[in-house]
Design a protein around this motif. Sequence first.
Motif, PDB file in Angstrom:
ATOM      1  N   UNK A 116       0.847  -1.187   0.000  1.00  0.00           N
ATOM      2  CA  UNK A 116       0.000   0.000   0.000  1.00  0.00           C
ATOM      3  C   UNK A 116       0.887   1.244   0.000  1.00  0.00           C
ATOM      4  N   UNK A 117       0.855   1.959  -1.123  1.00  0.00           N
ATOM      5  CA  UNK A 117       1.655   3.173  -1.280  1.00  0.00           C
ATOM      6  C   UNK A 117       0.795   4.376  -0.874  1.00  0.00           C
ATOM      7  N   UNK A 118       1.063   4.933   0.296  1.00  0.00           N
ATOM      8  CA  UNK A 118       0.275   6.056   0.788  1.00  0.00           C
ATOM      9  C   UNK A 118       0.289   7.242  -0.156  1.00  0.00           C
ATOM     10  N   UNK A 119       1.369   7.398  -0.893  1.00  0.00           N
ATOM     11  CA  UNK A 119       1.489   8.516  -1.813  1.00  0.00           C
ATOM     12  C   UNK A 119       0.443   8.443  -2.931  1.00  0.00           C
ATOM     13  N   UNK A 120      -0.094   7.262  -3.194  1.00  0.00           N
ATOM     14  CA  UNK A 120      -1.140   7.146  -4.220  1.00  0.00           C
ATOM     15  C   UNK A 120      -2.347   8.002  -3.843  1.00  0.00           C
ATOM     16  N   UNK A 121      -2.638   8.110  -2.549  1.00  0.00           N
ATOM     17  CA  UNK A 121      -3.771   8.936  -2.127  1.00  0.00           C
ATOM     18  C   UNK A 121      -3.509  10.417  -2.379  1.00  0.00           C
ATOM     19  N   UNK A 122      -2.247  10.818  -2.397  1.00  0.00           N
ATOM     20  CA  UNK A 122      -1.897  12.200  -2.755  1.00  0.00           C
ATOM     21  C   UNK A 122      -2.099  12.405  -4.251  1.00  0.00           C
ATOM     22  N   UNK A 123      -1.685  11.435  -5.038  1.00  0.00           N
ATOM     23  CA  UNK A 123      -1.730  11.576  -6.493  1.00  0.00           C
ATOM     24  C   UNK A 123      -3.137  11.575  -7.067  1.00  0.00           C
ATOM     25  N   UNK A 124      -4.103  11.003  -6.363  1.00  0.00           N
ATOM     26  CA  UNK A 124      -5.459  10.960  -6.919  1.00  0.00           C
ATOM     27  C   UNK A 124      -6.168  12.304  -6.820  1.00  0.00           C
ATOM     28  N   UNK A 125      -5.619  13.237  -6.074  1.00  0.00           N
ATOM     29  CA  UNK A 125      -6.221  14.574  -5.992  1.00  0.00           C
ATOM     30  C   UNK A 125      -5.949  15.273  -7.330  1.00  0.00           C
ATOM     31  N   UNK A 126      -7.008  15.556  -8.062  1.00  0.00           N
ATOM     32  CA  UNK A 126      -6.894  16.112  -9.404  1.00  0.00           C
ATOM     33  C   UNK A 126      -6.657  17.617  -9.372  1.00  0.00           C
ATOM     34  N   UNK A 165       8.622  13.105  11.804  1.00  0.00           N
ATOM     35  CA  UNK A 165       8.321  13.925  12.969  1.00  0.00           C
ATOM     36  C   UNK A 165       6.990  13.582  13.598  1.00  0.00           C
ATOM     37  N   UNK A 166       6.197  14.613  13.830  1.00  0.00           N
ATOM     38  CA  UNK A 166       4.939  14.474  14.560  1.00  0.00           C
ATOM     39  C   UNK A 166       3.861  13.735  13.777  1.00  0.00           C
ATOM     40  N   UNK A 167       4.047  13.461  12.506  1.00  0.00           N
ATOM     41  CA  UNK A 167       3.011  12.765  11.733  1.00  0.00           C
ATOM     42  C   UNK A 167       3.007  11.255  11.982  1.00  0.00           C
ATOM     43  N   UNK A 168       4.088  10.710  12.530  1.00  0.00           N
ATOM     44  CA  UNK A 168       4.195   9.257  12.670  1.00  0.00           C
ATOM     45  C   UNK A 168       3.219   8.687  13.688  1.00  0.00           C
ATOM     46  N   UNK A 169       3.257   9.165  14.904  1.00  0.00           N
ATOM     47  CA  UNK A 169       2.445   8.545  15.952  1.00  0.00           C
ATOM     48  C   UNK A 169       0.939   8.659  15.709  1.00  0.00           C
ATOM     49  N   UNK A 170       0.413   9.804  15.243  1.00  0.00           N
ATOM     50  CA  UNK A 170      -1.028   9.827  14.934  1.00  0.00           C
ATOM     51  C   UNK A 170      -1.420   8.795  13.877  1.00  0.00           C
ATOM     52  N   UNK A 171      -0.536   8.568  12.901  1.00  0.00           N
ATOM     53  CA  UNK A 171      -0.824   7.546  11.898  1.00  0.00           C
ATOM     54  C   UNK A 171      -0.866   6.167  12.550  1.00  0.00           C
ATOM     55  N   UNK A 172       0.148   5.847  13.344  1.00  0.00           N
ATOM     56  CA  UNK A 172       0.215   4.525  13.970  1.00  0.00           C
ATOM     57  C   UNK A 172      -0.978   4.268  14.879  1.00  0.00           C
ATOM     58  N   UNK A 230      -2.235  16.045   4.229  1.00  0.00           N
ATOM     59  CA  UNK A 230      -1.379  14.942   4.659  1.00  0.00           C
ATOM     60  C   UNK A 230      -2.110  14.083   5.690  1.00  0.00           C
ATOM     61  N   UNK A 231      -2.774  14.720   6.647  1.00  0.00           N
ATOM     62  CA  UNK A 231      -3.528  13.976   7.662  1.00  0.00           C
ATOM     63  C   UNK A 231      -4.648  13.161   7.012  1.00  0.00           C
ATOM     64  N   UNK A 232      -5.313  13.727   6.005  1.00  0.00           N
ATOM     65  CA  UNK A 232      -6.351  13.000   5.274  1.00  0.00           C
ATOM     66  C   UNK A 232      -5.744  11.786   4.574  1.00  0.00           C
ATOM     67  N   UNK A 233      -4.640  11.989   3.897  1.00  0.00           N
ATOM     68  CA  UNK A 233      -3.941  10.893   3.211  1.00  0.00           C
ATOM     69  C   UNK A 233      -3.587   9.781   4.194  1.00  0.00           C
ATOM     70  N   UNK A 234      -3.109  10.156   5.374  1.00  0.00           N
ATOM     71  CA  UNK A 234      -2.747   9.155   6.377  1.00  0.00           C
ATOM     72  C   UNK A 234      -3.981   8.426   6.908  1.00  0.00           C
ATOM     73  N   UNK A 235      -5.104   9.131   7.081  1.00  0.00           N
ATOM     74  CA  UNK A 235      -6.342   8.466   7.521  1.00  0.00           C
ATOM     75  C   UNK A 235      -6.810   7.456   6.474  1.00  0.00           C
ATOM     76  N   UNK A 236      -6.774   7.853   5.204  1.00  0.00           N
ATOM     77  CA  UNK A 236      -7.168   6.945   4.129  1.00  0.00           C
ATOM     78  C   UNK A 236      -6.254   5.721   4.079  1.00  0.00           C
ATOM     79  N   UNK A 237      -4.967   5.946   4.235  1.00  0.00           N
ATOM     80  CA  UNK A 237      -4.004   4.848   4.220  1.00  0.00           C
ATOM     81  C   UNK A 237      -4.262   3.898   5.378  1.00  0.00           C
ATOM     82  N   UNK A 238      -4.446   4.428   6.583  1.00  0.00           N
ATOM     83  CA  UNK A 238      -4.684   3.586   7.760  1.00  0.00           C
ATOM     84  C   UNK A 238      -5.976   2.785   7.606  1.00  0.00           C
ATOM     85  N   UNK A 239      -7.023   3.451   7.150  1.00  0.00           N
ATOM     86  CA  UNK A 239      -8.307   2.761   6.971  1.00  0.00           C
ATOM     87  C   UNK A 239      -8.163   1.616   5.971  1.00  0.00           C
TER      88      UNK A 239
END
Length: 187
Positions: free
Chosen positions: A44-54, A101-108, A72-81
């Motif tokens: 699962x490539x999280x960056x794919x969720x960034x690329x789909x934004x047209x 940095x601070x984005x890691x723990x909320x994702x986990x 970025x937070x939206x992308x991480x929520x989609x990836x986690x789900x």
Amino acid sequence: MTDRLPLPASVDTPQTIVVTGVMAAGKSTVSQLLAERFSRAVHLRGDEFRRVVVSGRVDMSPHGDPEAERQLALRHRLTAHTANMYAEAGFTVVVQDLFVGASLEPFLEQLEAPISLVMLAPDVSTVMRRESERAKTGYGDLWSISDFDLKVRTETPKIGLWLDSSQQTPDETVDEIIRRLPEARIR
């Protein structure tokens, strides 16, 4: 290429393995090879969720743009789900993305257990060489390799397995990850 021994049953069970690191650390290649080692797996490539934004996409920068951080937070929520759904269906999920940095723990916190984390941490000179050899570029006017590496090393929580893959082939890195997967387990 190395001989690929079958994974022990204790390793080849549904789980989520997060692979992160600086740009050009080898995340894409290592994550794909790692996923291929499991009997049922998803890369699962999280960056794919960034690329789909047209339209309306705002990419991250060192300047701290609130809209970029929200996306970025939206992308991480989609990836986690998505990772949770695949894991629930019996797949090992290898999640590849930048978690700095601070984005890691909320994702986990959004992931269901079991979870392992692998931080690919090759040295700066290796990242510079790898960046120069790839078709895409992750660095430029906004980010320098050494500044981004310093940010990752000083601002990202030291959890999971931090692996200096500077002197390894991608297959050797995957072999080491599999051998050391118990060290990577965070929950």
